[in-house]
Design an enzyme around this catalytic site. Structure first.
Site, short mmCIF file in Angstrom:
data_model
loop_
_atom_site.label_atom_id
_atom_site.label_comp_id
_atom_site.label_asym_id
_atom_site.label_seq_id
_atom_site.Cartn_x
_atom_site.Cartn_y
_atom_site.Cartn_z
N TYR A 49 -2.94 14.50 -8.67
CA TYR A 49 -4.16 14.18 -9.45
C TYR A 49 -4.85 15.46 -9.95
CZ TYR A 49 -4.34 9.08 -8.62
OH TYR A 49 -4.11 7.73 -8.63
N HIS A 105 -1.47 2.68 -9.24
CA HIS A 105 -1.52 3.76 -10.22
C HIS A 105 -0.41 3.55 -11.23
CE1 HIS A 105 -1.18 7.73 -12.10
NE2 HIS A 105 0.11 7.56 -11.93
N GLU A 131 5.06 12.94 -13.70
CA GLU A 131 4.82 12.21 -12.45
C GLU A 131 6.13 11.70 -11.84
OE1 GLU A 131 1.84 9.29 -13.39
OE2 GLU A 131 0.31 10.84 -13.72
N ASN A 144 -8.19 0.77 -6.00
CA ASN A 144 -7.82 -0.15 -7.08
C ASN A 144 -6.33 -0.46 -7.13
OD1 ASN A 144 -7.03 2.31 -8.02
ND2 ASN A 144 -8.31 2.33 -9.85
N LYS A 161 -1.13 1.76 -3.98
CA LYS A 161 -2.05 2.66 -3.27
C LYS A 161 -2.31 2.18 -1.83
CE LYS A 161 -4.29 4.37 -7.50
NZ LYS A 161 -5.58 4.67 -8.16
P1 ATP Z 1 -4.61 5.97 -12.02
O1 ATP Z 1 -4.49 7.37 -12.59
O2 ATP Z 1 -4.71 5.93 -10.53
O3 ATP Z 1 -3.56 5.05 -12.57
P2 ATP Z 1 -6.56 5.34 -14.01
O4 ATP Z 1 -5.66 6.09 -14.94
O5 ATP Z 1 -6.89 3.92 -14.36
O6 ATP Z 1 -5.98 5.34 -12.55
P3 ATP Z 1 -8.18 7.70 -13.77
O7 ATP Z 1 -9.34 7.99 -14.65
O8 ATP Z 1 -6.91 8.46 -14.01
O9 ATP Z 1 -7.92 6.12 -13.82
O10 ATP Z 1 -8.68 7.91 -12.27
C1 ATP Z 1 -7.74 8.12 -11.23
C2 ATP Z 1 -8.20 7.39 -10.01
O11 ATP Z 1 -9.38 8.01 -9.52
C3 ATP Z 1 -8.60 5.93 -10.22
O12 ATP Z 1 -7.53 5.03 -10.25
C4 ATP Z 1 -9.49 5.69 -9.03
O13 ATP Z 1 -8.71 5.48 -7.83
C5 ATP Z 1 -10.23 7.02 -8.93
N1 ATP Z 1 -11.48 6.98 -9.72
C6 ATP Z 1 -11.62 7.02 -11.06
N2 ATP Z 1 -12.89 6.97 -11.44
C7 ATP Z 1 -13.61 6.91 -10.29
C8 ATP Z 1 -15.00 6.83 -9.99
N3 ATP Z 1 -15.93 6.82 -10.95
N4 ATP Z 1 -15.36 6.78 -8.68
C9 ATP Z 1 -14.43 6.80 -7.69
N5 ATP Z 1 -13.11 6.86 -7.91
C10 ATP Z 1 -12.70 6.92 -9.18
MG MG Z 2 -4.94 8.03 -14.48
#
Ligand code: ATP
Ligand code: MG
Length: 141
Positions: free
Chosen positions: A51, A117, A128, A114, A11
């Site tokens: 997303y 992804h 994806e 974070n 990211k």
């Molecule tokens: P990713 O899909 O990016 O691998 P993930 O599967 O661990 O991450 P998801 O629930 O799919 O988590 O959320 C997608 C992304 O949205 C997260 O990686 C983060 O960057 C952002 N995100 C998720 N929850 C929050 C939150 N509560 N506040 C801000 N950003 C968030």
């Molecule tokens: Mg995710």
């Protein structure tokens, strides 16, 4: 164990901090082998489409702002059980909850910024990978 392909994204926060090499090295050490890779600055439309499952979430607009704030590295990782193993190497979404030794524990700044992804299921991995890579861009080892 089945050989799988999964989509990984380094990211914008991690790219800005020059962590690309360390993150790719970790995947290679875990036998999550990059078989396709490119750098791209996502448009809003591309990030929103990627997303789309989160469209109704309160953090969606901020997530799109973040994901379009700079270039990302898009990769297809191939290996045994690659989808679940990549998620294990990444660690929990919120770095405060991420286990020792995971990429997010090591490199993530916050629940939003974070570092990486990873696809979370075979269905999302198929969608994806195809979202960003043509078949001809994937180079199995
Ligand atoms: P990713 O899909 O990016 O691998 P993930 O599967 O661990 O991450 P998801 O629930 O799919 O988590 O959320 C997608 C992304 O949205 C997260 O990686 C983060 O960057 C952002 N995100 C998720 N929850 C929050 C939150 N509560 N506040 C801000 N950003 C968030
Ligand atoms: Mg995710």
């Amino acid at each position: 164990m089945a050989t799988e392909r999964t989509l990984s994204i380094i990211k914008p926060d991690a790219v800005r901090k020059h962590l690309v090499g360390q993150i790719v090295a970790r995947f290679e050490a875990e036998k999550l082998t990059p078989i396709a890779m490119k750098m791209k600055h996502l448009s809003r439309q591309e990030a929103e489409g990627f997303y789309a499952e989160h469209r109704e979430r309160p953090f969606f607009s901020a997530l799109v702002d973040f994901m379009t704030s700079g270039p990302v590295v898009l990769m297809v990782l191939e290996g045994d059980d690659a989808i679940a193993r990549n998620r294990a190497v990444m660690g929990a979404t919120n770095p405060q909850n991420a286990a020792e030794g995971t990429l997010r524990k090591q490199f993530a700044e916050s629940v939003q910024c974070n570092a990486v992804h990873g696809s979370d299921s075979p269905t999302s991995a198929a969608r994806e990978v195809a979202y960003f890579f043509a078949q001809i861009e994937q180079c199995p080892r």
